[in-house]
Each structure stands twice: as C-alpha cells, then as structure tokens.
Design an enzyme around this catalytic site. Structure first.
Site, short mmCIF file in Angstrom:
data_model
loop_
_atom_site.label_atom_id
_atom_site.label_comp_id
_atom_site.label_asym_id
_atom_site.label_seq_id
_atom_site.Cartn_x
_atom_site.Cartn_y
_atom_site.Cartn_z
N ASP A 35 0.82 -1.22 0.00
CA ASP A 35 0.00 0.00 0.00
C ASP A 35 0.85 1.27 0.00
O ASP A 35 0.38 2.34 0.37
CB ASP A 35 -0.97 -0.01 1.18
CG ASP A 35 -0.25 -0.10 2.51
OD1 ASP A 35 0.99 -0.28 2.49
OD2 ASP A 35 -0.91 0.02 3.55
N HIS A 67 24.55 3.59 -17.80
CA HIS A 67 23.40 3.80 -16.92
C HIS A 67 23.61 3.18 -15.54
O HIS A 67 22.69 2.67 -14.92
CB HIS A 67 22.12 3.24 -17.56
CG HIS A 67 21.63 4.10 -18.68
ND1 HIS A 67 20.63 3.71 -19.55
CD2 HIS A 67 22.00 5.34 -19.08
CE1 HIS A 67 20.42 4.68 -20.44
NE2 HIS A 67 21.24 5.68 -20.17
N ASP A 75 26.95 11.69 -12.29
CA ASP A 75 25.96 12.31 -13.18
C ASP A 75 24.70 12.47 -12.34
O ASP A 75 24.00 11.49 -12.06
CB ASP A 75 25.72 11.41 -14.39
CG ASP A 75 24.76 12.03 -15.41
OD1 ASP A 75 24.07 13.00 -15.05
OD2 ASP A 75 24.70 11.52 -16.55
N ASP A 102 21.05 18.74 -15.06
CA ASP A 102 21.71 17.51 -15.48
C ASP A 102 23.21 17.79 -15.61
O ASP A 102 23.64 18.38 -16.60
CB ASP A 102 21.09 17.08 -16.82
CG ASP A 102 21.59 15.72 -17.30
OD1 ASP A 102 22.33 15.06 -16.57
OD2 ASP A 102 21.21 15.34 -18.42
N HIS A 156 27.51 7.48 -27.19
CA HIS A 156 26.24 8.20 -27.03
C HIS A 156 26.31 9.56 -27.72
O HIS A 156 27.36 9.98 -28.19
CB HIS A 156 25.85 8.32 -25.55
CG HIS A 156 26.83 9.08 -24.69
ND1 HIS A 156 26.93 10.45 -24.70
CD2 HIS A 156 27.74 8.64 -23.79
CE1 HIS A 156 27.86 10.82 -23.83
NE2 HIS A 156 28.37 9.75 -23.27
N HIS A 165 20.95 16.52 -25.47
CA HIS A 165 19.49 16.31 -25.53
C HIS A 165 18.85 17.58 -25.02
O HIS A 165 19.47 18.35 -24.27
CB HIS A 165 19.07 15.08 -24.71
CG HIS A 165 19.54 15.08 -23.28
ND1 HIS A 165 18.92 15.79 -22.28
CD2 HIS A 165 20.61 14.47 -22.68
CE1 HIS A 165 19.56 15.59 -21.13
NE2 HIS A 165 20.59 14.81 -21.35
N HIS A 174 15.27 14.54 -20.15
CA HIS A 174 15.33 14.38 -21.61
C HIS A 174 14.03 15.02 -22.10
O HIS A 174 12.99 14.36 -22.20
CB HIS A 174 15.40 12.91 -22.01
CG HIS A 174 16.68 12.25 -21.55
ND1 HIS A 174 16.89 10.90 -21.58
CD2 HIS A 174 17.84 12.78 -21.07
CE1 HIS A 174 18.10 10.63 -21.12
NE2 HIS A 174 18.69 11.76 -20.80
N GLU A 218 27.48 17.06 -23.38
CA GLU A 218 28.02 16.01 -22.52
C GLU A 218 28.87 14.97 -23.24
O GLU A 218 28.50 13.80 -23.33
CB GLU A 218 26.88 15.31 -21.78
CG GLU A 218 25.70 14.85 -22.63
CD GLU A 218 24.64 14.15 -21.79
OE1 GLU A 218 25.00 13.21 -21.07
OE2 GLU A 218 23.45 14.52 -21.86
N TYR A 231 34.94 6.37 -22.82
CA TYR A 231 34.79 5.22 -21.93
C TYR A 231 35.65 4.09 -22.48
O TYR A 231 35.42 3.63 -23.60
CB TYR A 231 33.32 4.78 -21.88
CG TYR A 231 32.39 5.97 -21.67
CD1 TYR A 231 32.08 6.42 -20.39
CD2 TYR A 231 31.87 6.67 -22.77
CE1 TYR A 231 31.26 7.54 -20.21
CE2 TYR A 231 31.06 7.78 -22.61
CZ TYR A 231 30.76 8.21 -21.33
OH TYR A 231 29.96 9.31 -21.17
N ARG A 245 33.05 11.63 -18.37
CA ARG A 245 32.05 12.45 -19.05
C ARG A 245 32.03 13.81 -18.36
O ARG A 245 32.21 13.88 -17.14
CB ARG A 245 30.66 11.79 -19.01
CG ARG A 245 29.55 12.64 -19.62
CD ARG A 245 28.28 11.83 -19.94
NE ARG A 245 27.59 11.35 -18.77
CZ ARG A 245 27.59 10.09 -18.35
NH1 ARG A 245 28.29 9.17 -19.02
NH2 ARG A 245 26.93 9.71 -17.27
N GLU A 263 29.48 17.16 -18.34
CA GLU A 263 28.15 17.56 -18.82
C GLU A 263 27.69 18.85 -18.17
O GLU A 263 27.72 18.99 -16.94
CB GLU A 263 27.13 16.45 -18.51
CG GLU A 263 25.70 16.83 -18.85
CD GLU A 263 24.70 15.69 -18.66
OE1 GLU A 263 24.94 14.82 -17.80
OE2 GLU A 263 23.69 15.70 -19.38
N1 GLY Z 1 21.56 12.08 -16.79
C1 GLY Z 1 21.00 11.62 -17.97
C2 GLY Z 1 21.72 12.15 -19.12
O1 GLY Z 1 22.78 12.69 -18.98
O2 GLY Z 1 21.23 12.12 -20.21
MN MN Z 2 22.23 14.47 -20.01
MN MN Z 3 23.44 13.47 -17.13
#
Ligand code: GLY
Ligand code: MN
Ligand code: MN
Length: 463
Positions: free
Chosen positions: A39, A248, A265, A276, A359, A363, A370, A410, A414, A431, A433
């Site tokens: 619940d 991820h 991140d 982000d 990647h 975005h 996103h 970003e 890797y 990374r 960003e």
């Molecule tokens: N934190 C998700 C991205 O960087 O797209």
């Molecule tokens: Mn991002």
């Molecule tokens: Mn991110």
C-alpha cells in the site's frame, strides 16, 4: 498565492493553436499515482505537460481547454477524512481563483461532464503516447456523444495529438522557466562541489568500511533537498573506477579508491524543472597522467561543442564538433591505432570512435531531463544520408538552435579493456556535462558553479 499569469498565457496559446487548426477542445490529465509495493506509492510526481499549463501538482486532476479560450479544471473534491490522512486538497471551489481557470468541478463529475464538453466540437486533442489508457477513455466519451446524434449532438470528426502543440511550446523556455532552470543548475552544481570535497576528505581520513559510492550520493541528495529541491531529476549515477564505463550505472556500494576516478551524473529537480550535470574527478583529488590526458581531451571536446552552441547552428553541430575532437584525441593517444584507422576524417566516416564514445552529445532539457521537442527542423525536407551502417536513409536536417532552447553538452570517453587498447587507459570512464541555454549570441552554461578544469578540480579537492 502564486501568480497564475504565466499559466493563463500558456493556456491561451494552446487555445489559439486549436483555433488556428480549425477549432476543437483539448483534454489533459495529470499523472496517475503509482504503487511501489503493497500500500505504498512512489513519491508522487505530476505530469509535466499538465504542470506546464496549470502549475498544479495534485494528482487526480484534468484540464480542458476549448478553442474559444474557456478553461475547465477537474480536481479532487474536498474530503475531510482523506485530507486528515493525505493532506489538504485545493478543491473545485477554490480552484478558479487559485489557478486562474474559468470553471472547476470535482473529478468525480469528469465522466458525466465530458460528453457535453465534447459535443459540437470540431476536433478533440489529447496526448497520444504519454497517458496509458487515455485513448480508450476518450473513445468511450466520444461514443456517448455519437449515441446522441439523433438528438442533434455532433461528435468531433478528428483526433489530434496535443503533444505536437505543447512540445513545440516547451522547446523554447520563457523567462519564468529560465529563472527556475538557472536556480536548479546552481543547486546541482553546489551538490557536485560537496560530493567532490567529501570524496577527498573521506580518502584523506579513511573510515571503517571505506568510502562508498552511496556516501557521495547521500551528499548530493542532502544538498539538493536543503535548497528546496523536491526530487532528483533522475536516478543519480555515482560510479567509482571502472563503473564509469557503464553508461546507466547507479550509485551503488563500490569503494572509492585512491588513484581511481569517480564519475557523478546527478541533478536536482526544482519546482518541476530538471538540471543535469556530470563531473568526473579523481577520488583522492589528484589525476594520474593517463586520466588527465583523457580528461583534457573530453574537456576540449566540450569546449568545441559549446563554441557552436548558438543561434543559427543546428542541434547536431555540437555533437559533430565534440566528436571530431574526441576522435583526434583517440588517434593521438593510441586508443585508436593510426595505422589501422587513418586520420580523423576516416575515423569520423568509419564510426570507429564509437568504441569509446557511443552516445550523443546533447538532448533537450527542461521539465523533463530528456525534454520534449522535435530534434529536426519543422517544415524541412528529408534528405539522403548514410546511417551508422553506411546505408542510405532519408533524414531531416537537425533543428536550428534558437534563443531560449536548453540542451545538455556532454561528451565522454569510456575505455573498456580490449586488445590493442593501451593498458594505461583501461577502465577509465570520463564524461563532462553542462546545461546550456541558447542566448542571443551564444549560450549560457547554467551549471558551471562546479569547476570543470582539471587544475581547478584538484585545487577544490585539496581545499
Ligand atoms: N543524466 C541523464 C543524461 O545525462 O542524459
Ligand atoms: Mn544528459
Ligand atoms: Mn546526465
């Protein structure tokens, strides 16, 4: 009481769009409450589209906008018993003054009122893909209207995706949104500073059981919340050492070790708006030469992308600029063998860089991390392009950047262990960003409250 002006203005813009498309009525529910286990529910988060048009965060609410400009809200009724358990409800009586809508009713009257609201409307607009079961619900209401055809009730002849209107509106952020996004970026930057400092301090004075990824996640959450952020904008990544190569990954239990990097991140959500940020730093505050070499390549790639993030450039330009720098860096460091892969243009054409950069660079960002918004330029014609496998496909040119758009920048590298890859770089994941607001003549990085330069990060962590 909050000002309703900004939401009234947005609702009026939707009404104008309906009118321009020949008239009709738009229906928009907020998000449902979601059970977590038995619940207990997940913490409630409103629907972004609904919030954009109302500023209202209660579950069980619906907004109706007619092309005439009339707006109706359905919300949970006042209920003393439920309010004792779950909290105060606005209720339909107070809603018009509080939210600036023309009329408000209990959501219990929704099904009863909806056929009348749909009768004699040219078209019905609702989100097609974001609210499970909505189409069936709308179908049912439309059938009720059709059933009264002999009594002169006309049923909407067409259905349209309301998101096509709202996505376009949301892509360009207004002053109200920009102010919140800036504040969210500031809080998140402070959280990254806090995590970096904590990492260095914990490695200087080791604790029993060692410094763990979740220790840094706790610092992030503390900093978010103490500045009024309601939630993280997405699940925080705190990745020690090789975990940074898992795109991820989530903050887990791995130990932060001297000589290894930590990639974070993480960003807060503030008043419905995301931030982000990614930073990669040495857990103990001092880069090794191999780490620093790759770090500086990623940073140079980010600067190259920032440079082309300005009005008139296209959404893909920052990605192309960053990828070129990364590809050159991969050749210079031997990540990619020059003898095998040739020059930078060959690497870009073959896509060999994807072994280490898999990647995209950007975005859209806004209420959703996103965020919505067409990545291609509306009205443009598709043209032939080669896809990743070298096959010809029809693609539309990417979106032209305009002031008010917000995107992340970003780039990363890797390095998973592999034959032919210099061992000194194995398991390094980096990374960087930041969140960029496109301005009149360039872009504003709203998240630079946390340093990005390698020397500055080391200085901060020494302090
Ligand atoms: N934190 C998700 C991205 O960087 O797209
Ligand atoms: Mn991002
Ligand atoms: Mn991110």
């Amino acid at each position: 009481m909050m000002s309703t002006k900004v939401y009234e203005k947005r609702r009026a813009a939707v009404a104008r769009a309906l009118k321009a498309a020949g008239g009709g009525v738009a229906l928009l529910p907020t998000a449902p409450e979601l059970p977590r286990n038995r619940d207990s529910d997940f913490p409630y988060r409103h629907d972004s589209y609904f919030y954009y048009l109302t500023g209202f965060t209660e579950p069980g609410s619906w907004l109706v906008i007619e092309a005439s400009g009339k707006t109706t809200l359905f919300c949970r009724p006042k209920d003393l018993e439920r309010e004792i358990w779950d909290g105060i409800r606005l209720g339909p009586k107070a809603a018009p003054a509080a939210l600036g809508v023309d009329a408000a009713f209990s959501v219990e009257a929704l099904a009863g009122n909806m056929p009348a609201l749909l009768t004699n409307q040219k078209a019905v607009w609702f989100p097609f893909a974001t609210h499970k079961g909505l189409e069936t619900q709308v179908d049912g209401w439309l059938n009720s209207v059709r059933a009264r055809a002999r009594m002169g009730a006309e049923c909407p002849q067409s259905q349209h995706d309301l998101c096509s209107v709202l996505d376009e509106m949301r892509l360009t952020k207004d002053a109200h949104e920009i102010a919140i996004l800036r504040q969210a970026g500031k809080i998140s930057a402070a959280a990254h500073v806090r995590a970096m400092k904590t990492s260095a301090a914990m490695l200087r004075q080791p604790i029993k059981g060692g410094a763990r990824e979740y220790h840094l996640e706790a610092e992030l959450l503390h900093e978010f919340r103490r500045h009024g952020s309601q939630f993280p904008a997405y699940t925080s990544i705190v990745a020690a050492g090789a975990n940074a190569c898992i795109l991820h990954y989530r903050a887990d239990t791995a130990e932060l070790k001297p000589g290894e990097l930590c990639l974070i991140d993480a960003g807060c959500e503030l008043d419905g708006y995301a931030s982000d940020i990614t930073r990669t730093f040495p857990a103990d505050g001092k880069f090794t030469p191999a780490q620093r070499t790759l770090y500086d390549i990623v940073l140079e790639a980010q600067y190259a992308a920032v440079k082309v993030t300005r009005p008139g450039k296209r959404f893909n330009d920052p990605h192309d600029a960053a990828t070129r720098v990364l590809a050159q860096g991969m050749l210079d460091t031997g990540l990619l063998d020059k003898k095998k892969h040739g020059k930078v243009d060959d690497v870009l054409a073959s896509g060999a860089y994807r072994q280490f950069y898999m990647h995209r660079t950007s975005h859209w960002m806004g209420m959703d991390v996103h965020d919505c918004g067409d990545y291609t330029e509306p009205g443009s014609k598709p043209r032939e392009e080669k896809d990743m496998l070298g096959q010809l496909v029809m693609k539309k040119p990417s979106r032209i950047l305009r002031p008010g758009m917000v995107l992340t920048i970003e780039p990363g590298i890797y390095v998973r262990p592999a034959r032919g890859v210099p061992k000194e770089f194995w398991n390094i994941g980096i990374r960087i960003e930041d969140d960029a607001l496109v301005t009149k003549d360039g872009c504003e990085l709203m998240t630079r409250g946390v340093p990005v330069d390698g020397d500055e990060i080391e200085a901060l962590m020494r302090g």
